[in-house]
Design an enzyme around this catalytic site. Structure first.
Site, PDB file in Angstrom:
ATOM      1  N   ASP A 119       0.852  -1.181   0.000  1.00 33.13           N
ATOM      2  CA  ASP A 119       0.000   0.000   0.000  1.00 33.13           C
ATOM      3  C   ASP A 119       0.891   1.234   0.000  1.00 33.13           C
ATOM      4  O   ASP A 119       1.449   1.603   1.010  1.00 33.13           O
ATOM      5  CB  ASP A 119      -0.922   0.008   1.214  1.00 33.13           C
ATOM      6  CG  ASP A 119      -1.806   1.248   1.223  1.00 33.13           C
ATOM      7  OD1 ASP A 119      -2.101   1.769   0.133  1.00 33.13           O
ATOM      8  OD2 ASP A 119      -2.168   1.708   2.324  1.00 33.13           O
ATOM      9  N   GLU A 120       1.028   1.833  -1.154  1.00 31.28           N
ATOM     10  CA  GLU A 120       1.907   2.984  -1.343  1.00 31.28           C
ATOM     11  C   GLU A 120       3.274   2.759  -0.703  1.00 31.28           C
ATOM     12  O   GLU A 120       3.741   3.566   0.099  1.00 31.28           O
ATOM     13  CB  GLU A 120       1.247   4.253  -0.795  1.00 31.28           C
ATOM     14  CG  GLU A 120      -0.094   4.533  -1.453  1.00 31.28           C
ATOM     15  CD  GLU A 120      -0.586   5.949  -1.231  1.00 31.28           C
ATOM     16  OE1 GLU A 120      -0.304   6.515  -0.167  1.00 31.28           O
ATOM     17  OE2 GLU A 120      -1.231   6.484  -2.140  1.00 31.28           O
ATOM     18  N   PRO A 121       3.947   1.660  -1.088  1.00 26.78           N
ATOM     19  CA  PRO A 121       5.229   1.343  -0.454  1.00 26.78           C
ATOM     20  C   PRO A 121       6.320   2.391  -0.742  1.00 26.78           C
ATOM     21  O   PRO A 121       7.324   2.415  -0.044  1.00 26.78           O
ATOM     22  CB  PRO A 121       5.608  -0.003  -1.087  1.00 26.78           C
ATOM     23  CG  PRO A 121       4.869  -0.039  -2.381  1.00 26.78           C
ATOM     24  CD  PRO A 121       3.593   0.681  -2.133  1.00 26.78           C
ATOM     25  N   PHE A 122       6.083   3.255  -1.756  1.00 30.25           N
ATOM     26  CA  PHE A 122       7.106   4.243  -2.108  1.00 30.25           C
ATOM     27  C   PHE A 122       6.923   5.578  -1.393  1.00 30.25           C
ATOM     28  O   PHE A 122       7.640   6.526  -1.695  1.00 30.25           O
ATOM     29  CB  PHE A 122       7.100   4.505  -3.622  1.00 30.25           C
ATOM     30  CG  PHE A 122       7.327   3.286  -4.472  1.00 30.25           C
ATOM     31  CD1 PHE A 122       8.231   2.309  -4.068  1.00 30.25           C
ATOM     32  CD2 PHE A 122       6.633   3.111  -5.652  1.00 30.25           C
ATOM     33  CE1 PHE A 122       8.449   1.176  -4.852  1.00 30.25           C
ATOM     34  CE2 PHE A 122       6.849   1.986  -6.448  1.00 30.25           C
ATOM     35  CZ  PHE A 122       7.755   1.015  -6.043  1.00 30.25           C
ATOM     36  N   THR A 201      -1.832   7.344  -6.959  1.00 36.55           N
ATOM     37  CA  THR A 201      -2.656   8.250  -6.149  1.00 36.55           C
ATOM     38  C   THR A 201      -2.520   9.670  -6.690  1.00 36.55           C
ATOM     39  O   THR A 201      -1.422  10.070  -7.088  1.00 36.55           O
ATOM     40  CB  THR A 201      -2.158   8.228  -4.688  1.00 36.55           C
ATOM     41  OG1 THR A 201      -2.361   6.931  -4.163  1.00 36.55           O
ATOM     42  CG2 THR A 201      -2.885   9.254  -3.830  1.00 36.55           C
TER      43      THR A 201
END
Ligand SMILES: *[C@@H]1O[C@H](CO)[C@@H](O)[C@H](O)[C@H]1NC(C)=O
Ligand SMILES: *[C@@H]1O[C@H](CO)[C@@H](O)[C@H](O)[C@H]1NC(C)=O
Ligand SMILES: *[C@@H]1O[C@H](CO)[C@@H](O)[C@H](O)[C@H]1NC(C)=O
Ligand SMILES: *[C@@H]1O[C@H](CO)[C@@H](O)[C@H](O)[C@H]1NC(C)=O
Ligand SMILES: *[C@@H]1O[C@H](CO)[C@@H](O)[C@H](O)[C@H]1NC(C)=O
Ligand SMILES: *[C@@H]1O[C@H](CO)[C@@H](O)[C@H](O)[C@H]1NC(C)=O
Ligand SMILES: *[C@@H]1O[C@H](CO)[C@@H](O)[C@H](O)[C@H]1NC(C)=O
Ligand SMILES: *[C@@H]1O[C@H](CO)[C@@H](O)[C@H](O)[C@H]1NC(C)=O
Ligand SMILES: *[C@@H]1O[C@H](CO)[C@@H](O)[C@H](O)[C@H]1NC(C)=O
Length: 484
Positions: A119-122, A201
């Site tokens: 989940d939005e690891p960056f 996103t």
């Protein structure tokens, strides 16, 4: 050509040239008292929402979605990435337990479309901790889907945060963050190979917080907004500008035609200045009419994002507030499934339908006892807030201007409700008082939580009844009443 044929050709042409991307919602479950999954699925159906994105693979949620015909993105939490990178076996069992199990089984299948790895690891705030596991984990999940013969139905994607890009409204150069270069190169090649879209996103609200000198109108799709230029194109709203920023970066690294899914987009309604239902309504109506107009953006004219997932379906009182108190107020609906405002999500009715037959705890609140010495009350309130949800009290929030000691009552009540109205959770060293008079005032609502244990209790009761029935049958069996 017979007329029916002409009409057919027209319809086909229309569908070919006006592909309006689907609109879905993010459904998170970081709530102390989540609305029961079956009620949420009814809420989706009654609002014609046919796509959801989940943050994990909660079995209760996936079970509730089975047979609903709602298309689902299941999520893998960041914490599992390390294991899924290093072990093919772990990836196989993850797919078996959390995908295959729901997709076989004849009529009652759950329509899983995507597995979101991480989940939005960056996110910049995570540093580089997840980067080394991401591609390995994605490849292992892909291989596991292939083994399960599901790779033609389920695509593997990675939800990327908007801060994966470095850009400014004024910057003509946009690129992926340098620390991401290697991982992103591998990820895009992986997505391209499997024909998967980029999940990205777009966060107009957060961009608005970071760029004080751009008018709110530009973020809210208002006609009156001053347009902005970016690489010799003119933009009338921040969404189109952000979207084309993504297109620009993809083109620059060799993927000019990669499909884009807007994985999260929304406007919060509380917990910060400019976070209100009014502005959220304006934003959401602007976004929907932008998507439905099918004008597209200067770089991708007449083309919508493949899919757009609204952040979020419901408010969640246990979401992390690391990036702001507004984080718990993204919902189109309040935590109990009541619409905060009205918008046509493509269901072609202008208003949203509320959740029905929601069961609440009793009409009781915990407030501060004004007859006591309140010199230590603030400390008690802060302690309550640390364990409950006081985000509505923050500057710009719906309860910011209720005066002392009402704000103490707000904190006490939040703690009391989150603890299922247990009498001892309204103690606060003798400062708490249970009342049946609703202390809400104006915009500031003192909520009563959803009755959750009731549903579990019913389930337990049903289970016990079945056991009792089986025991009775076994006891009667020797009498030969059943098998003669
Ligand atoms: C990821 O998995 C591969 C294959 O098992 C392994 O060689 C590699 O060291 C792992 N990466 C990290 C950072 O642990
Ligand atoms: C399936 O997903 C759930 C929830 O994300 C997780 O707790 C569980 O470990 C997963 N199953 C496997 C075998 O990894
Ligand atoms: C930003 O834009 C302004 C005017 O629009 C221009 O004067 C300035 O040089 C630009 N800055 C950069 C870094 O591009
Ligand atoms: C990574 O950096 C190289 C060299 O600067 C550049 O050519 C390439 O496009 C970058 N790739 C990504 C995905 O940002
Ligand atoms: C916003 O303010 C910054 C710094 O004051 C300035 O460099 C920038 O050009 C401004 N942007 C716009 C769109 O006015
Ligand atoms: C609310 O939006 C307006 C217009 O962009 C801005 O001037 C103001 O600073 C914002 N308030 C906060 C607290 O961000
Ligand atoms: C307030 O707290 C202090 C320190 O814990 C304590 O000594 C004092 O008695 C408390 N006052 C009241 C009115 O409870
Ligand atoms: C709080 O402020 C709002 C407007 O910002 C106003 O309508 C409301 O009456 C105020 N409430 C109190 C308790 O002062
Ligand atoms: C309540 O308001 C008082 C006075 O404005 C303030 O000192 C206190 O920190 C507030 N407490 C909470 C829990 O917001």
């Amino acid at each position: 050509m017979p007329p029916t044929c002409c009409i057919l050709v027209l319809i086909i042409a229309a569908t070919m040239f006006c592909v309006v991307g689907a609109v879905g919602v993010n459904w998170g479950t970081m709530a102390s008292h989540p609305l029961p999954s079956s009620k949420v699925v009814k809420l989706l159906k009654s609002n014609n929402i046919n796509k959801v994105k989940l943050f994990d693979a909660n079995s209760d949620v996936l079970q509730a979605l089975s047979g609903s015909n709602v298309a689902v993105t299941v999520g893998i939490p960041n914490a599992m990435l390390r294991t899924l990178n290093s072990s093919k076996k772990a990836a196989d069992s993850w797919v078996h337990d959390n995908v295959t199990r729901y997709m076989s089984n004849g009529g009652t299948v759950t329509r899983i479309e995507y597995v979101a790895v991480g989940d939005e690891p960056f996110l910049k705030s995570y540093g580089e901790q997840f980067h080394p596991f991401l591609i390995g984990a994605s490849m292992n999940i892909q291989a596991a889907l292939m083994k399960a013969k599901l790779d033609n139905k389920v695509k593997v994607v990675v939800p990327c945060s908007f801060d994966s890009l470095e850009s400014g409204f004024n910057l003509s150069e946009v690129h992926f963050r340098p620390d991401l270069n290697k991982t992103m190169t591998e990820l895009l090649s992986f997505l391209d190979k499997h024909g998967s879209p980029l999940f990205m996103t777009i966060s107009p609200f957060i961009t608005h917080l970071q760029t004080k000198n751009i008018s709110l109108d530009f973020f809210l799709f208002k006609d009156s907004a001053r347009p902005h230029n970016f690489r010799h194109k003119t933009y009338k709203n921040s969404f189109a500008l952000s979207y084309d920023t993504v297109v620009t970066v993809l083109s620059a690294v060799g993927y000019p035609n990669m499909e884009i899914v807007v994985a999260k987009i929304g406007w919060p309604t509380d917990g910060a200045a400019n976070a209100s239902s009014n502005l959220a309504e304006t934003f959401m109506k602007g976004l929907m009419s932008h998507l439905h107009s099918n004008l597209g953006t200067p770089l991708r004219p007449h083309k919508s994002p493949l899919e757009t997932y609204i952040l979020s379906l419901l408010d969640e009182d246990q979401r992390s507030i690391a990036s702001g108190n507004f984080e718990r107020h993204w919902g189109l609906f309040t935590f109990d499934g009541q619409a905060k405002y009205h918008v046509d999500l493509g269901q072609s009715s202008k208003s949203l339908v509320n959740a029905q037959n929601v069961e609440y705890l009793s009409s009781k609140w915990c407030v501060v006892n004004n007859n006591k010495d309140l010199s230590n009350a603030t400390a008690s309130a802060l302690e309550a807030c640390a364990n409950a949800d006081c985000t509505a009290l923050s500057p710009g929030g719906s309860c910011f201007n209720i005066s002392w000691p009402s704000n103490i009552s707000y904190a006490f009540n939040s703690y009391y409700q989150q603890h299922d109205q247990l009498a001892e959770s309204c103690d606060f060293g003798g400062l708490g008082l249970i009342t049946t008079v609703d202390p809400s005032m104006d915009r500031c609502r003192f909520p009563i939580e959803i009755r959750v244990s009731q549903a579990e209790f019913h389930r337990l009761c049903n289970f016990l009844w079945v056991i009792l029935l089986v025991i009775t049958l076994l006891a009667l069996e020797p009498l030969g009443l059943f098998w003669q």
